[in-house]
Motif scaffolding. Structure first.
Motif, PDB file in Angstrom:
ATOM      1  N   ALA A  79      15.671 -12.650  19.786  1.00 17.79           N
ATOM      2  CA  ALA A  79      15.730 -13.572  20.929  1.00 17.79           C
ATOM      3  C   ALA A  79      16.061 -15.010  20.560  1.00 17.79           C
ATOM      4  CB  ALA A  79      14.395 -13.541  21.683  1.00 17.79           C
ATOM      5  N   ILE A  80      15.971 -15.376  19.281  1.00 16.10           N
ATOM      6  CA  ILE A  80      16.058 -16.795  18.926  1.00 16.10           C
ATOM      7  C   ILE A  80      17.394 -17.422  19.306  1.00 16.10           C
ATOM      8  CG2 ILE A  80      16.894 -16.433  16.558  1.00 16.10           C
ATOM      9  CD1 ILE A  80      14.272 -19.017  17.685  1.00 16.10           C
ATOM     10  N   ALA A  81      18.485 -16.673  19.219  1.00 15.76           N
ATOM     11  CA  ALA A  81      19.798 -17.231  19.558  1.00 15.76           C
ATOM     12  C   ALA A  81      19.858 -17.640  21.021  1.00 15.76           C
ATOM     13  CB  ALA A  81      20.896 -16.216  19.246  1.00 15.76           C
ATOM     14  N   SER A  82      19.361 -16.772  21.903  1.00 14.27           N
ATOM     15  CA  SER A  82      19.422 -17.083  23.332  1.00 14.27           C
ATOM     16  C   SER A  82      18.502 -18.237  23.692  1.00 14.27           C
ATOM     17  CB  SER A  82      19.061 -15.843  24.160  1.00 14.27           C
ATOM     18  OG  SER A  82      17.740 -15.416  23.888  1.00 14.27           O
ATOM     19  N   VAL A 122      17.281 -29.577  18.695  1.00 12.70           N
ATOM     20  CA  VAL A 122      16.441 -28.385  18.656  1.00 12.70           C
ATOM     21  C   VAL A 122      15.965 -28.186  17.223  1.00 12.70           C
ATOM     22  CG1 VAL A 122      16.309 -25.885  18.963  1.00 12.70           C
ATOM     23  CG2 VAL A 122      17.613 -27.269  20.590  1.00 12.70           C
ATOM     24  N   VAL A 123      14.649 -28.113  17.043  1.00 12.59           N
ATOM     25  CA  VAL A 123      14.059 -27.909  15.725  1.00 12.59           C
ATOM     26  C   VAL A 123      13.341 -26.559  15.722  1.00 12.59           C
ATOM     27  CG1 VAL A 123      12.404 -28.753  14.020  1.00 12.59           C
ATOM     28  CG2 VAL A 123      13.750 -30.386  15.365  1.00 12.59           C
ATOM     29  N   VAL A 124      13.791 -25.651  14.875  1.00 11.23           N
ATOM     30  CA  VAL A 124      13.118 -24.367  14.700  1.00 11.23           C
ATOM     31  C   VAL A 124      12.245 -24.468  13.452  1.00 11.23           C
ATOM     32  CG1 VAL A 124      13.414 -21.916  14.168  1.00 11.23           C
ATOM     33  CG2 VAL A 124      14.906 -23.027  15.849  1.00 11.23           C
ATOM     34  N   ILE A 161      20.264 -17.092  11.896  1.00 13.89           N
ATOM     35  CA  ILE A 161      20.768 -17.171  13.269  1.00 13.89           C
ATOM     36  C   ILE A 161      20.516 -18.555  13.858  1.00 13.89           C
ATOM     37  CG2 ILE A 161      20.451 -16.274  15.607  1.00 13.89           C
ATOM     38  CD1 ILE A 161      19.785 -13.549  14.303  1.00 13.89           C
ATOM     39  N   ALA A 162      19.322 -19.086  13.607  1.00 18.57           N
ATOM     40  CA  ALA A 162      18.976 -20.397  14.165  1.00 18.57           C
ATOM     41  C   ALA A 162      19.930 -21.478  13.660  1.00 18.57           C
ATOM     42  CB  ALA A 162      17.534 -20.749  13.812  1.00 18.57           C
ATOM     43  N   GLY A 172      23.087 -23.920  15.711  1.00 19.52           N
ATOM     44  CA  GLY A 172      23.089 -25.379  15.773  1.00 19.52           C
ATOM     45  C   GLY A 172      21.723 -26.026  15.743  1.00 19.52           C
ATOM     46  N   ALA A 173      20.677 -25.253  15.468  1.00 22.59           N
ATOM     47  CA  ALA A 173      19.336 -25.833  15.393  1.00 22.59           C
ATOM     48  C   ALA A 173      19.082 -26.403  14.003  1.00 22.59           C
ATOM     49  CB  ALA A 173      18.275 -24.781  15.715  1.00 22.59           C
TER      50      ALA A 173
END
Length: 509
Positions: free
Chosen positions: A61-64, A78-80, A92-93, A97-98
């Motif tokens: 789900a992280i991409a969406s 956006v910071v993961v 993926i993150a 672009g995170a």
């Protein structure tokens, strides 16, 4: 030219941000003089939000979620914050672009705190990494009360009713201890916004209690609280065992803040805290973490995971080095008596000191990478220590392992009583009259457990004399810097110098 600049300056910041995201603002931005550019940039920064997403194995789900956050005109970054995921979450993150960083320690609350520390904007919005079905512009909606200076802390309200823990634990307890907060629809919800300046003055609980803790903490700081309706959302449901842990943790956090606020006067509650902590240290609780895994890795703590011995670090921190050494050298004491006397050295010491000593230990090089790879290979990973669970649990979190098994020191009001409870997992499963404490009994109990699935393969890494029996029973065993040559009596025990050597699959004899 002057007319075009005048029209540009009259546009709202919100519309400018939308234009910039569509690559049209860069052209107009170039028409401004340098002072005007600086003035605009400083103001625009103030109305944007840092979106922080704590994540652990969220590759599905992280991409969406990141894409959704970046599509909102109020998102500045956006910071993961990754909890050492073993799937493709990080890859993926970054591709989406995170900004990605690794949490300093396992736990959602720690990840949230770490994200706040690097946020570039005064407004922060927290999102969970497994959300779906979100209506547009929730980031903008969540920071609207902040922009309008109507609130300092905002909780999301969403369509579906609260979960079982919310309805059966959180809401009834809030009505009793914090009736001022009882009107919040989703006190445990993870979608939260607020000011960085406020979050930096709040305590972040490490686990499930973080969201309710932030709500109560903000209230106690005198922050202005608000709730925003974000429609409906979809969220992965928690298994029953996790819901049980969540209920315990939420209860503990509410009771903790109630006591701090002078709203709690029932001494029995403290006993409940202690029973809850002890439950996490039991073999039965560890089995709930197995899921479908059939491979097990057991790691000794002292000199195997850490360069130093935990008990030595604790003695230094509490000025008990001389007494500890005297007890170690006393030939009159049995091992059981020695353990009891050593435990009494730490009577009246606050729990935080036990945790501080564990945090100060130096981890062996490569241990986190090793643990992550073993977890990727579907191993259940645990720390096994003859010392105290209060320290072993911290080390467990620092290396991102699944569980810790150690002996339990009793605490009352977070102060050590000096009473030591031996963990049943270290006692013989076959002969309960045999009170010999041995790590090998831990492995025996894993093999003897009745619940499915059964463990088909068990690996062990150790170093000390008291690890020999444990290593002897393992399918694969590794010893680091052995204390004696006794290990060499067992051909399958392989001596290694590093965790990288184990991963290479070419350990030297």
């Amino acid at each position: 030219m002057g007319i075009r600049i005048a029209r540009f300056l009259r546009l709202s910041h919100h519309y400018l941000l939308q234009l910039r995201q569509r690559s049209r603002l860069d052209h107009l931005f170039g028409l401004l003089s340098t002072p005007e550019k600086v003035a605009y940039s400083n103001t625009a920064q103030d109305v944007l939000a840092t979106v922080i997403i704590p994540a652990l194995n969220e590759e599905k789900a992280i991409a969406s979620v990141i894409q959704y956050a970046l599509s909102d005109p109020s998102t500045g970054e956006v910071v993961v914050v990754d909890d050492s995921s073993i799937d493709r979450t990080v890859e993926i993150a970054r591709a989406m672009g995170a900004t990605v960083m690794t949490s300093s320690m396992l736990g959602k609350g720690i990840s949230m705190r770490d994200g706040v520390a690097v946020a570039r904007h005064e407004f922060v919005v927290f999102l969970d990494g497994d959300l779906s079905g979100l209506q547009p512009n929730i980031i903008s909606d969540m920071i609207a009360p902040l922009r309008q200076d109507q609130a300092d802390f905002v909780k999301a309200k969403f369509g579906r009713g609260g979960g079982r823990v919310t309805e059966l634990t959180a809401k009834p307890m809030l009505k009793v201890f914090f009736p001022e907060l009882a009107h919040f629809s989703q006190p445990l919800g993870g979608i939260i916004s607020g000011r960085v300046s406020l979050f930096k003055n709040l305590s972040f609980e490490a686990g499930y209690g973080v969201d309710i803790g932030l709500l109560i903490g903000a209230f106690r700081k005198g922050a202005r609280l608000s709730e925003v309706d974000i429609g409906s959302l979809e969220h992965e449901s928690q298994p029953l065992t996790d819901l049980t842990s969540m209920a315990f943790e939420v209860s503990r956090v509410i009771h903790h803040y109630s006591r701090e606020a002078g709203r709690l006067h029932v001494e029995q509650i403290n006993e409940m805290y202690e029973n809850q902590r002890q439950a996490v240290a039991t073999f039965e609780y560890v089995l709930t973490r197995q899921k479908d895994r059939t491979k097990l890795l057991l790691l000794d703590m002292d000199k195997t995971l850490c360069e130093e011995r935990y008990i030595d670090a604790l003695a230094v921190l509490t000025n008990a080095e001389k007494e500890l050494e005297a007890l170690r050298l006393d030939p009159r004491l049995t091992e059981a008596e020695r353990s009891e006397r050593i435990a009494l050295l730490f009577k009246f010491i606050h729990r935080s000191q036990f945790e501080k000593a564990a945090m100060a230990l130096t981890l062996k090089p490569g241990v986190i990478e090793f643990v992550n790879q073993m977890r990727r290979d579907h191993f259940m990973v645990g720390v096994v220590s003859n010392h105290y669970f209060a320290g072993a649990e911290i080390i467990r979190k620092r290396i991102f392992a699944d569980f810790a098994l150690a002996h339990v020191l009793q605490f009352q009001n977070d102060i050590c009583t000096g009473q030591l409870l031996l963990n049943d997992a270290f006692l013989s499963e076959h002969d309960r009259s045999d009170h010999t404490v041995c790590k090998s009994h831990v492995l025996d109990q894993f093999r003897a457990k009745n619940s499915a699935p059964l463990f088909k393969e068990i690996w062990v890494v150790g170093d000390a004399q008291d690890d020999i029996k444990l290593l002897a029973l393992a399918n694969r065993a590794f010893v680091m810097s052995p204390e004696s040559d006794d290990f060499m009596r067992y051909p399958h025990i392989q001596q290694v110098t590093s965790y990288a050597e184990i991963l290479e699959g070419k350990p030297t004899a």
